[in-house]
Motif scaffolding. Structure first.
Motif, PDB file in Angstrom:
ATOM      1  N   HIS A   1       0.834  -1.187   0.000  1.00 35.06           N
ATOM      2  CA  HIS A   1       0.000   0.000   0.000  1.00 35.06           C
ATOM      3  C   HIS A   1       0.881   1.254   0.000  1.00 35.06           C
ATOM      4  O   HIS A   1       1.976   1.265   0.573  1.00 35.06           O
ATOM      5  CB  HIS A   1      -0.907   0.020   1.240  1.00 35.06           C
ATOM      6  N   MET A   2       0.418   2.285  -0.668  1.00 32.77           N
ATOM      7  CA  MET A   2       1.098   3.584  -0.698  1.00 32.77           C
ATOM      8  C   MET A   2       2.538   3.464  -1.203  1.00 32.77           C
ATOM      9  O   MET A   2       3.422   4.214  -0.806  1.00 32.77           O
ATOM     10  CB  MET A   2       1.064   4.209   0.704  1.00 32.77           C
ATOM     11  N   ASN A   3       2.771   2.455  -2.061  1.00 34.88           N
ATOM     12  CA  ASN A   3       4.096   2.241  -2.656  1.00 34.88           C
ATOM     13  C   ASN A   3       5.195   2.007  -1.621  1.00 34.88           C
ATOM     14  O   ASN A   3       6.355   2.388  -1.838  1.00 34.88           O
ATOM     15  CB  ASN A   3       4.476   3.421  -3.553  1.00 34.88           C
ATOM     16  N   GLY A   4       4.831   1.397  -0.517  1.00 33.72           N
ATOM     17  CA  GLY A   4       5.825   1.097   0.509  1.00 33.72           C
ATOM     18  C   GLY A   4       6.890   0.141  -0.003  1.00 33.72           C
ATOM     19  O   GLY A   4       6.643  -0.646  -0.917  1.00 33.72           O
ATOM     20  N   LYS A   5       8.058   0.192   0.595  1.00 27.29           N
ATOM     21  CA  LYS A   5       9.193  -0.621   0.136  1.00 27.29           C
ATOM     22  C   LYS A   5       9.283  -1.945   0.886  1.00 27.29           C
ATOM     23  O   LYS A   5       9.165  -3.009   0.298  1.00 27.29           O
ATOM     24  CB  LYS A   5      10.496   0.176   0.273  1.00 27.29           C
ATOM     25  N   ASP A   6       9.522  -1.891   2.197  1.00 27.82           N
ATOM     26  CA  ASP A   6       9.559  -3.124   2.981  1.00 27.82           C
ATOM     27  C   ASP A   6       8.145  -3.515   3.386  1.00 27.82           C
ATOM     28  O   ASP A   6       7.203  -2.738   3.231  1.00 27.82           O
ATOM     29  CB  ASP A   6      10.459  -2.959   4.211  1.00 27.82           C
ATOM     30  N   THR A   7       8.005  -4.733   3.924  1.00 29.25           N
ATOM     31  CA  THR A   7       6.665  -5.252   4.171  1.00 29.25           C
ATOM     32  C   THR A   7       6.553  -5.899   5.542  1.00 29.25           C
ATOM     33  O   THR A   7       7.560  -6.315   6.128  1.00 29.25           O
ATOM     34  CB  THR A   7       6.290  -6.267   3.067  1.00 29.25           C
ATOM     35  N   HIS A   8       5.313  -5.952   6.055  1.00 25.72           N
ATOM     36  CA  HIS A   8       4.989  -6.650   7.297  1.00 25.72           C
ATOM     37  C   HIS A   8       3.906  -7.688   7.012  1.00 25.72           C
ATOM     38  O   HIS A   8       2.889  -7.366   6.388  1.00 25.72           O
ATOM     39  CB  HIS A   8       4.437  -5.680   8.358  1.00 25.72           C
ATOM     40  N   VAL A   9       4.109  -8.908   7.481  1.00 25.35           N
ATOM     41  CA  VAL A   9       3.070  -9.937   7.459  1.00 25.35           C
ATOM     42  C   VAL A   9       3.009 -10.531   8.855  1.00 25.35           C
ATOM     43  O   VAL A   9       4.018 -11.032   9.369  1.00 25.35           O
ATOM     44  CB  VAL A   9       3.369 -11.043   6.423  1.00 25.35           C
ATOM     45  N   ARG A  10       1.833 -10.475   9.491  1.00 28.53           N
ATOM     46  CA  ARG A  10       1.707 -10.858  10.894  1.00 28.53           C
ATOM     47  C   ARG A  10       1.372 -12.328  11.109  1.00 28.53           C
ATOM     48  O   ARG A  10       1.434 -12.822  12.235  1.00 28.53           O
ATOM     49  CB  ARG A  10       0.659  -9.965  11.574  1.00 28.53           C
ATOM     50  N   GLY A  11       1.018 -13.010  10.062  1.00 29.30           N
ATOM     51  CA  GLY A  11       0.729 -14.435  10.188  1.00 29.30           C
ATOM     52  C   GLY A  11       0.505 -15.057   8.826  1.00 29.30           C
ATOM     53  O   GLY A  11       0.005 -14.397   7.914  1.00 29.30           O
ATOM     54  N   LEU A  12       0.876 -16.309   8.687  1.00 26.21           N
ATOM     55  CA  LEU A  12       0.642 -17.055   7.451  1.00 26.21           C
ATOM     56  C   LEU A  12       0.403 -18.508   7.811  1.00 26.21           C
ATOM     57  O   LEU A  12       1.192 -19.116   8.536  1.00 26.21           O
ATOM     58  CB  LEU A  12       1.839 -16.933   6.509  1.00 26.21           C
ATOM     59  N   GLN A  13      -0.703 -19.048   7.326  1.00 28.07           N
ATOM     60  CA  GLN A  13      -1.011 -20.451   7.551  1.00 28.07           C
ATOM     61  C   GLN A  13      -1.353 -21.109   6.219  1.00 28.07           C
ATOM     62  O   GLN A  13      -1.917 -20.474   5.327  1.00 28.07           O
ATOM     63  CB  GLN A  13      -2.178 -20.609   8.533  1.00 28.07           C
ATOM     64  N   ILE A  14      -1.012 -22.382   6.102  1.00 23.38           N
ATOM     65  CA  ILE A  14      -1.260 -23.144   4.888  1.00 23.38           C
ATOM     66  C   ILE A  14      -2.110 -24.352   5.250  1.00 23.38           C
ATOM     67  O   ILE A  14      -1.788 -25.090   6.186  1.00 23.38           O
ATOM     68  CB  ILE A  14       0.062 -23.589   4.240  1.00 23.38           C
ATOM     69  N   PHE A  15      -3.177 -24.554   4.491  1.00 25.48           N
ATOM     70  CA  PHE A  15      -4.136 -25.606   4.813  1.00 25.48           C
ATOM     71  C   PHE A  15      -4.288 -26.621   3.689  1.00 25.48           C
ATOM     72  O   PHE A  15      -4.271 -26.267   2.505  1.00 25.48           O
ATOM     73  CB  PHE A  15      -5.505 -24.999   5.125  1.00 25.48           C
ATOM     74  N   GLY A  16      -4.449 -27.876   4.081  1.00 26.74           N
ATOM     75  CA  GLY A  16      -4.742 -28.930   3.128  1.00 26.74           C
ATOM     76  C   GLY A  16      -6.243 -29.018   2.899  1.00 26.74           C
ATOM     77  O   GLY A  16      -7.026 -28.298   3.518  1.00 26.74           O
ATOM     78  N   PRO A  17      -6.671 -29.911   2.000  1.00 30.25           N
ATOM     79  CA  PRO A  17      -8.102 -30.056   1.731  1.00 30.25           C
ATOM     80  C   PRO A  17      -8.845 -30.630   2.928  1.00 30.25           C
ATOM     81  O   PRO A  17      -8.249 -31.255   3.812  1.00 30.25           O
ATOM     82  CB  PRO A  17      -8.137 -31.017   0.532  1.00 30.25           C
ATOM     83  N   SER A  18     -10.147 -30.433   2.935  1.00 30.17           N
ATOM     84  CA  SER A  18     -10.986 -30.905   4.032  1.00 30.17           C
ATOM     85  C   SER A  18     -10.941 -32.419   4.130  1.00 30.17           C
ATOM     86  O   SER A  18     -10.993 -33.126   3.122  1.00 30.17           O
ATOM     87  CB  SER A  18     -12.433 -30.441   3.814  1.00 30.17           C
ATOM     88  N   GLU A  19     -10.826 -32.913   5.361  1.00 37.68           N
ATOM     89  CA  GLU A  19     -10.853 -34.348   5.598  1.00 37.68           C
ATOM     90  C   GLU A  19     -12.304 -34.765   5.805  1.00 37.68           C
ATOM     91  O   GLU A  19     -12.792 -34.888   6.927  1.00 37.68           O
ATOM     92  CB  GLU A  19      -9.998 -34.702   6.809  1.00 37.68           C
ATOM     93  N   ARG A  20     -12.990 -34.970   4.703  1.00 40.56           N
ATOM     94  CA  ARG A  20     -14.426 -35.246   4.762  1.00 40.56           C
ATOM     95  C   ARG A  20     -14.703 -36.635   5.320  1.00 40.56           C
ATOM     96  O   ARG A  20     -14.012 -37.592   5.026  1.00 40.56           O
ATOM     97  CB  ARG A  20     -15.041 -35.128   3.366  1.00 40.56           C
ATOM     98  N   VAL A  21     -15.788 -36.707   6.088  1.00 43.39           N
ATOM     99  CA  VAL A  21     -16.233 -37.980   6.658  1.00 43.39           C
ATOM    100  C   VAL A  21     -17.457 -38.451   5.888  1.00 43.39           C
ATOM    101  O   VAL A  21     -18.389 -37.684   5.660  1.00 43.39           O
ATOM    102  CB  VAL A  21     -16.587 -37.815   8.159  1.00 43.39           C
ATOM    103  N   GLU A  22     -17.456 -39.704   5.441  1.00 45.58           N
ATOM    104  CA  GLU A  22     -18.593 -40.237   4.701  1.00 45.58           C
ATOM    105  C   GLU A  22     -19.819 -40.285   5.593  1.00 45.58           C
ATOM    106  O   GLU A  22     -19.767 -40.732   6.745  1.00 45.58           O
ATOM    107  CB  GLU A  22     -18.279 -41.649   4.181  1.00 45.58           C
ATOM    108  N   ASP A  23     -20.966 -39.860   5.050  1.00 44.83           N
ATOM    109  CA  ASP A  23     -22.207 -39.798   5.823  1.00 44.83           C
ATOM    110  C   ASP A  23     -22.671 -41.166   6.297  1.00 44.83           C
ATOM    111  O   ASP A  23     -23.324 -41.289   7.331  1.00 44.83           O
ATOM    112  CB  ASP A  23     -23.313 -39.147   4.975  1.00 44.83           C
ATOM    113  N   ASP A  24     -22.369 -42.229   5.552  1.00 44.98           N
ATOM    114  CA  ASP A  24     -22.868 -43.545   5.910  1.00 44.98           C
ATOM    115  C   ASP A  24     -21.950 -44.275   6.886  1.00 44.98           C
ATOM    116  O   ASP A  24     -22.166 -45.432   7.201  1.00 44.98           O
ATOM    117  CB  ASP A  24     -23.072 -44.409   4.660  1.00 44.98           C
ATOM    118  N   ASP A  25     -20.930 -43.589   7.355  1.00 44.21           N
ATOM    119  CA  ASP A  25     -20.015 -44.199   8.314  1.00 44.21           C
ATOM    120  C   ASP A  25     -20.031 -43.393   9.605  1.00 44.21           C
ATOM    121  O   ASP A  25     -19.317 -42.407   9.747  1.00 44.21           O
ATOM    122  CB  ASP A  25     -18.596 -44.233   7.734  1.00 44.21           C
ATOM    123  N   PRO A  26     -20.852 -43.796  10.592  1.00 45.22           N
ATOM    124  CA  PRO A  26     -20.964 -43.016  11.838  1.00 45.22           C
ATOM    125  C   PRO A  26     -19.734 -43.095  12.720  1.00 45.22           C
ATOM    126  O   PRO A  26     -19.556 -42.295  13.619  1.00 45.22           O
ATOM    127  CB  PRO A  26     -22.180 -43.643  12.527  1.00 45.22           C
TER     128      PRO A  26
END
Length: 205
Positions: free
Chosen positions: A165-190
């Motif tokens: 923003h505003m053509n700033g030079k250096d940067t700040h990032v306060r957090g980064l997380q990486i996620f895999g796909p949802s571990e879906r549970v089959e409806d017919d398996d309680p």
């Protein structure tokens, strides 16, 4: 890792290759809640540059008061290297324009590949004075069902700060997380058994 040598530019700022950015913005949030599995702990993290005490560890400490502070020429980037090919569904970033002003990223490019030498641009996102967590899909190829997007399979993921923003030079990032796909549970398996230990007792002998 060399700071800028032979670096191939990302998609130019202002170019929108996709119809929608599909970003989930949680304004003012300091804690992210999602059902997706966090796979960031499986990888080795590094950054293009940083000030002392403000390195890659600040991206993963879950403390909204700490941040990665770059300290070098643009572009700035975060590199996440996995020991094996993984399925990556979403990325979440914690940004704070309120606190960081011109240090806040405005345009990010996500790159992925099997190694540092073959990274390809897969996603471009832009932000307008964000203040909180931003969650978005890495890859915008729809699933067969049309109810979401397919995960991206890669060994290396790189998040590049194309502009601030505003053509700033250096940067700040306060957090980064990486996620895999949802571990879906089959409806017919309680009683879904997932681990090898549980699977021993999945059926009655």
């Amino acid at each position: 890792m060399p700071r800028r040598r032979h670096f191939v530019p990302c998609i130019p700022p202002g170019h929108r290759p996709y119809k929608e950015q599909t970003i989930d913005y949680i304004p003012g949030s300091t804690k992210l809640e999602t059902d997706l599995p966090d796979i960031g702990h499986l990888a080795k993290w590094s950054v293009s540059s940083h000030k002392f005490g403000f390195g890659a560890e600040c991206l993963r400490d879950e403390d909204p008061e700490t941040f990665w502070h770059s300290d070098g020429p643009q572009p700035h980037f975060i590199t996440v290297q996995f020991g094996r090919k993984v399925a990556i569904q979403k990325i979440a970033l914690h940004l704070s324009f309120k606190s960081d002003d011109s240090y806040t990223p405005a345009t990010l490019c996500v790159r992925a590949g099997t190694g540092l030498s073959d990274l390809q641009d897969v996603r471009l996102v832009t932000f307008e004075k964000p203040n909180g967590w931003l969650l978005f899909d890495v890859y915008l190829e729809p699933t067969e069902e049309g109810d979401g997007f397919k995960p991206l399979h890669a060994y290396v993921l790189q998040v590049v700060v194309v502009s601030n923003h505003m053509n700033g030079k250096d940067t700040h990032v306060r957090g980064l997380q990486i996620f895999g796909p949802s571990e879906r549970v089959e409806d017919d398996d309680p009683f879904p058994f997932r681990s090898q230990l549980f699977k021993r007792y999945e059926t009655i002998r």
